[in-house]
Design an enzyme around this catalytic site. Structure first.
Site, PDB file in Angstrom:
ATOM      1  N   CYS A 118      -7.906  -1.125   1.083  1.00  0.00           N
ATOM      2  CA  CYS A 118      -9.137  -0.343   1.245  1.00  0.00           C
ATOM      3  C   CYS A 118     -10.338  -1.210   1.548  1.00  0.00           C
ATOM      4  CB  CYS A 118      -9.382   0.518   0.007  1.00  0.00           C
ATOM      5  SG  CYS A 118      -9.641  -0.429  -1.507  1.00  0.00           S
ATOM      6  N   GLU A 150      -9.716   6.045  -7.681  1.00  0.00           N
ATOM      7  CA  GLU A 150     -10.064   4.979  -6.738  1.00  0.00           C
ATOM      8  C   GLU A 150      -9.448   5.391  -5.415  1.00  0.00           C
ATOM      9  OE1 GLU A 150     -10.674   2.536  -4.271  1.00  0.00           O
ATOM     10  OE2 GLU A 150      -8.749   1.717  -4.888  1.00  0.00           O
TER      11      GLU A 150
END
Length: 326
Positions: free
Chosen positions: A258, A224
């Site tokens: 993010c 990720e």
């Protein structure tokens, strides 16, 4: 709820990465991790760790990121507890074999089904921006699936890493879940070992290193690695409401997430209206002196602070622009 007596001394004894992985693999090979009851017990330990030590964890997150208590509780603790609860509620049904349709040429009496088996030893490498949630959440899946785990907290979020590492050692048998603290050297030593799955959250540079190391053993990986989050504001958008949402999304965790909006695209007329609306939204949320606002976070360290302040030279600050390295 704590691990068996003697866990502390065994965990803190100096071990090589190979010894840690070997010990966990030996546990897995006994089959002890496979029964549903065992998995449920591990998840309950994880839940107890979060609930029983909530205040200490909140204080550690404040020390690292000045993450306010409400944000820390909601995003790092409650969110993770909810994931555990969902897993506990559904795990038994998730583990049931699933029938699979069989092609006719195999014969009318042939049956097939999918079973869900644990992999073995799982490595979880956590980032610094959500140092508790993104450490614990992958562990939930790994333990629920019947694996043993090596947990590697981020060395950048030093306070949360220290508290989480100590608590994991208190609540878990080190032959089931081992914590390895440290930086690049310790991570490199871990990646030299053979794992059965690696879960890494972080940046693309390290992600490439993780994938290259995993490829040597054909180890499956979950990466990720963040990304970009552009926002397009249409001409007919409610500018004031859009500004509130942009500020709420961008300034959570001081922008260190993010999913934070990275940049905004708009036509010239909309952009001209959006700038003062953003200024008003910042002031509404953080006051005229954001530095003193109780719920305004901080950049994790000086290296990242310097990287961000250099960006100020690439444009004109429409709102704010002041900075204090200390």
């Amino acid at each position: 709820m704590t691990a068996t007596q003697g866990t502390e001394s065994r965990t803190h004894r100096s071990e090589t990465a190979a010894e840690v992985v070997g010990r966990l693999r030996a546990t897995f090979n006994t089959g002890v991790t496979r029964p549903l009851d065992w998995r449920v017990d591990q998840l309950r330990r994880l839940r107890a760790l979060l609930v029983e030590n909530e205040q200490e964890l909140i204080e550690a997150l404040w020390a690292d990121l000045r993450k306010n208590a409400a944000e820390a509780k909601t995003q790092e603790i409650d969110f993770t507890v909810a994931d555990i609860d969902e897993t506990l509620a559904n795990l038994e049904s998730w583990l049931q074999p699933r029938p699979v349709e069989v092609p006719a040429h195999f014969g009318p009496t042939t049956t097939a089904y999918t079973t869900y088996d644990p992999l073995g030893v799982v490595l979880v490498i956590a980032p610094w921006n959500f140092p508790l949630h993104l450490l614990i959440d992958p562990i939930i899946g790994a333990l629920a699936a019947g694996n043993t785990v090596v947990a590697k907290p981020s060395e950048i979020s030093v306070h949360t890493s220290a508290v989480a590492s100590r608590l994991l050692r208190e609540y878990f048998d080190p032959d089931v879940l081992s914590v390895v603290e440290g930086g690049a050297e310790e991570t490199t030593a871990l990646l030299a070992q053979r794992f059965d799955h690696i879960f890494y959250t972080g940046n693309g540079t390290v992600g490439r290193i993780v994938m290259a190391a995993a490829a040597k053993n054909l180890t499956p990986v979950t990466l990720e690695l963040g990304g970009k989050s552009p926002v397009f504001v249409a001409p007919d958008a409610d500018v004031d409401e859009t500004a509130k949402r942009l500020v709420g999304g961008k300034f959570g965790n001081a922008g260190q997430q993010c999913i934070a909006p990275d940049y905004v695209l708009a036509d010239p007329v909309t952009a001209a209206a959006l700038v003062p609306a953003l200024r008003a939204a910042v002031e509404a949320q953080f006051g005229t002196s954001p530095q003193t606002a109780a719920d305004f976070g901080r950049i994790i360290n000086e290296r990242h602070f310097d990287r961000l302040t250099r960006l100020l030279d690439s444009g004109r600050a429409a709102v704010g622009g002041q900075h204090d390295r200390d």
